[in-house]
Enzyme design. Structure first.
Site, PDB file in Angstrom:
ATOM      1  CE  LYS A 215      -3.434   2.709   0.236  1.00 41.34           C
ATOM      2  NZ  LYS A 215      -4.689   2.768   0.902  1.00 41.34           N
ATOM      3  CG  ASN A 219      -1.448   5.441  -1.788  1.00 38.38           C
ATOM      4  OD1 ASN A 219      -2.032   5.089  -2.809  1.00 38.38           O
ATOM      5  ND2 ASN A 219      -2.074   5.612  -0.647  1.00 38.38           N
ATOM      6  CG  PHE A 260      -2.163   8.452 -11.417  1.00 42.05           C
ATOM      7  CD1 PHE A 260      -3.380   7.850 -11.666  1.00 42.05           C
ATOM      8  CD2 PHE A 260      -1.954   9.023 -10.163  1.00 42.05           C
ATOM      9  CE1 PHE A 260      -4.369   7.815 -10.694  1.00 42.05           C
ATOM     10  CE2 PHE A 260      -2.926   9.001  -9.192  1.00 42.05           C
ATOM     11  CZ  PHE A 260      -4.139   8.391  -9.459  1.00 42.05           C
ATOM     12  N   GLY A 268      -3.898  15.820  -3.781  1.00 47.99           N
ATOM     13  CA  GLY A 268      -4.327  16.166  -2.427  1.00 47.99           C
ATOM     14  C   GLY A 268      -5.126  15.001  -1.898  1.00 47.99           C
ATOM     15  CB  CYS A 271      -5.058   8.501   0.439  1.00 46.91           C
ATOM     16  SG  CYS A 271      -6.543   7.794   1.146  1.00 46.91           S
TER      17      CYS A 271
HETATM   18  C1  UDX Z   1      -5.540   7.308  -3.786  1.00 42.81           C
HETATM   19  C2  UDX Z   1      -5.069   6.021  -4.516  1.00 42.81           C
HETATM   20  O1  UDX Z   1      -5.321   6.134  -5.919  1.00 42.81           O
HETATM   21  C3  UDX Z   1      -5.807   4.822  -3.955  1.00 42.81           C
HETATM   22  O2  UDX Z   1      -5.353   3.632  -4.582  1.00 42.81           O
HETATM   23  C4  UDX Z   1      -5.535   4.761  -2.470  1.00 42.81           C
HETATM   24  O3  UDX Z   1      -6.191   3.675  -1.902  1.00 42.81           O
HETATM   25  C5  UDX Z   1      -5.980   6.048  -1.796  1.00 42.81           C
HETATM   26  O4  UDX Z   1      -5.335   7.160  -2.410  1.00 42.81           O
HETATM   27  P1  UDX Z   1      -7.661   8.887  -3.980  1.00 42.81           P
HETATM   28  O5  UDX Z   1      -7.085   9.679  -2.866  1.00 42.81           O
HETATM   29  O6  UDX Z   1      -9.118   8.559  -3.967  1.00 42.81           O
HETATM   30  O7  UDX Z   1      -6.921   7.489  -4.094  1.00 42.81           O
HETATM   31  O8  UDX Z   1      -7.385   9.727  -5.312  1.00 42.81           O
HETATM   32  P2  UDX Z   1      -6.616   9.548  -6.674  1.00 42.81           P
HETATM   33  O9  UDX Z   1      -7.572   9.256  -7.750  1.00 42.81           O
HETATM   34  O10 UDX Z   1      -5.441   8.671  -6.542  1.00 42.81           O
HETATM   35  O11 UDX Z   1      -6.123  11.049  -6.893  1.00 42.81           O
HETATM   36  C6  UDX Z   1      -5.244  11.650  -5.939  1.00 42.81           C
HETATM   37  C7  UDX Z   1      -4.933  13.077  -6.294  1.00 42.81           C
HETATM   38  O12 UDX Z   1      -4.055  13.142  -7.408  1.00 42.81           O
HETATM   39  C8  UDX Z   1      -6.138  13.949  -6.655  1.00 42.81           C
HETATM   40  O13 UDX Z   1      -5.987  15.184  -6.014  1.00 42.81           O
HETATM   41  C9  UDX Z   1      -6.034  14.082  -8.164  1.00 42.81           C
HETATM   42  O14 UDX Z   1      -6.619  15.268  -8.621  1.00 42.81           O
HETATM   43  C10 UDX Z   1      -4.534  14.050  -8.374  1.00 42.81           C
HETATM   44  N1  UDX Z   1      -4.104  13.561  -9.692  1.00 42.81           N
HETATM   45  C11 UDX Z   1      -4.421  12.303 -10.089  1.00 42.81           C
HETATM   46  C12 UDX Z   1      -3.318  14.377 -10.501  1.00 42.81           C
HETATM   47  O15 UDX Z   1      -3.002  15.508 -10.144  1.00 42.81           O
HETATM   48  N2  UDX Z   1      -2.905  13.890 -11.712  1.00 42.81           N
HETATM   49  C13 UDX Z   1      -3.211  12.645 -12.138  1.00 42.81           C
HETATM   50  O16 UDX Z   1      -2.786  12.282 -13.249  1.00 42.81           O
HETATM   51  C14 UDX Z   1      -3.990  11.832 -11.304  1.00 42.81           C
END
Ligand code: UDX
Length: 445
Positions: A215, A219, A260, A268, A271
């Site tokens: 995990k 992340n 990603f 943000g 997590c």
């Molecule tokens: C994340 C992990 O993806 C998940 O597997 C874990 O269990 C918990 O943390 P989450 O916090 O729901 O999930 O959001 P995620 O979709 O990962 O996005 C995280 C942040 O990154 C968001 O603020 C999003 O806007 C940003 N992001 C995501 C980017 O800036 N660019 C990207 O290409 C993808």
């Protein structure tokens, strides 16, 4: 006989997990210390915005017409202990105040409250994100506190769900990782996850430490990927290149992949930010801090995006915020969520307001939460209302609704047609064609 499952902690993770377990056909009891949350869930309502979750709850929560009745909620740890064969621990592990490390008090308390009531063999399964080494410690604590002793066994089964996709990620995860110490624990978890396993979801059995690390590593990798492209955005800005084209071109390399790699205001949420910090703190305790110093840089690149956005907004306001109106589109940390924890959008909105601008925020779902945390910001009921009289409009959370905005319609209500796209997803040509100055992080002006 079918297994009976208790789920401890009914936040994003626990409420979704409990509903998914009922969907898999088990009898489920959700436990939380917050009586208000329990009352809301019992009424079949979800305390947060998560697509598909209220439907799944209503399908299973006892007492609702046509429901399977397989899902109930309680505030009694004793009841949960007596009820369940398998107990999932789904409480949160926030960042400790003033430190990088994770606050383990909710997890510790969950074990301490449950264990003394375990009078028959039980499997306790941790799902919370914890520092590596926690499972080994908690397994001992569990066996020491439970009347059944070592027959109260622990397994670790990290959760990878994304907010906004929590239901689908829980019913059909990419993989199921289980840190288990006995065949019995593995067998029970194979039974719990028989449905996704049957549908082809990989089931990986590891030791405790590896399961915990999967995990933290996942992340960290995701955060690194986002900060990598945002670092490239900084270079693009300096060189007059376009980071969105760079992402597309990089993404065609299958080894890299396009997911990603969206540059913008950065990550943000509840997590990624706290998990990479807790991981650094734990590595330090283990004497492996050097291995993770790069995560400090990942964190700094990410935080720098927020300051850069404030700077760009100030430039667009003619060098100062005093007496200027700024419209902020987005308050949630990401779209399809009302979660504002460590939201880059609100962070930027608050900084700009502190520097003297009149900031009005609109978000399709997160206004209520945002208002509680930042009561001094102004809030609107629509993008159009937020944009009224604005000297600059900031697009900071990539809701689909914002992509569908009509540049001409918005242009008719603002004071000046200036747009900053903090997520690099709006159609620059369309906005420019409607007379807007369009600027984004990492793209030529
Ligand atoms: C994340 C992990 O993806 C998940 O597997 C874990 O269990 C918990 O943390 P989450 O916090 O729901 O999930 O959001 P995620 O979709 O990962 O996005 C995280 C942040 O990154 C968001 O603020 C999003 O806007 C940003 N992001 C995501 C980017 O800036 N660019 C990207 O290409 C993808």
């Amino acid at each position: 006989m079918t297994l009976r499952i208790s789920v401890i902690g009914t936040g994003y993770l626990g409420a979704t997990h409990a509903a998914a377990m009922a969907e898999f056909g088990f009898e489920v009891l959700g436990l939380d210390i917050d009586p208000e949350k329990i009352a809301t869930l019992t009424a079949g309502r979800v305390p947060m915005y998560e697509p598909g979750l209220s439907e799944l709850l209503l399908k299973h929560v006892a007492g609702h017409e046509g429901s399977t009745g397989r899902l109930r909620f309680t505030t009694s740890a004793k009841e949960a202990a007596e009820f369940g064969d398998v107990h999932f621990v789904c409480v949160n592990t926030p960042q400790r105040k003033g430190e990088f490390a994770a606050d383990m008090s909710y997890v510790d308390t969950a074990i301490d409250e449950l264990a003394p009531h375990l009078t028959r063999p039980a499997l306790v399964v941790g799902k919370s994100t914890v520092p590596v080494g926690s499972a080994a410690r908690l397994a001992e604590r569990l066996a020491a506190l439970a009347p059944v002793g070592a027959d109260a066994e622990l397994a670790w089964n990290p959760e990878f769900l994304r907010e906004g996709f929590a239901v689908q990620d829980t019913l059909r995860p990419d993989r199921i990782v289980v840190g288990a110490q006995s065949e019995r624990a593995e067998r029970l978890l194979r039974e719990v996850y028989a449905e996704p396993i049957g549908a082809g979801v990989p089931f990986l059995v590891t030791d405790y430490a590896t399961a915990e690390l999967v995990k933290a590593a996942a992340n960290s990798f995701l955060a690194t990927k986002i900060s990598f492209i945002n670092a490239m955005a900084e270079v693009c800005e300096a060189a007059g290149a376009d980071v969105t084209l760079l992402s597309t071109a990089l993404g065609h390399d299958e080894r890299i992949g396009r997911k990603f790699l969206n540059s913008g205001l950065g990550f943000g949420g509840g997590c990624l930010p706290k998990d990479i910090r807790a991981f650094m703190a734990r590595a330090g305790e283990l004497g492996a801090d050097q291995a993770l110093t790069f995560l400090r840089e990942v964190d700094s690149i990410n935080m720098r995006r927020r300051s850069r956005m404030v700077e760009l907004a100030r430039e667009q306001c003619g060098g100062g915020f005093l007496g200027r109106r700024v419209a902020v589109l987005g308050a949630a940390f990401k779209p399809d969520s009302d979660d504002i924890r460590d939201s880059p959008a609100l962070n930027v909105a608050a900084q700009i307001q502190l520097q003297g601008a009149q900031v009005t925020v609109y978000d399709p779902k997160a206004v209520e939460n945002a208002r509680k945390m930042f009561p001094s910001l102004a809030y609107a009921d629509s993008a159009l209302e937020a944009a009224e009289g604005a000297h600059v409009v900031l697009h900071l959370t990539e809701w689909a609704e914002f992509r569908a905005l009509d540049p001409a319609e918005l242009g008719a209500v603002v004071a000046e047609r200036r747009l900053l796209d903090g997520r690099n997803v709006l159609d620059a040509d369309a906005w420019r064609a409607a007379g807007w100055t369009y600027r984004a992080l990492g793209r030529p002006s």
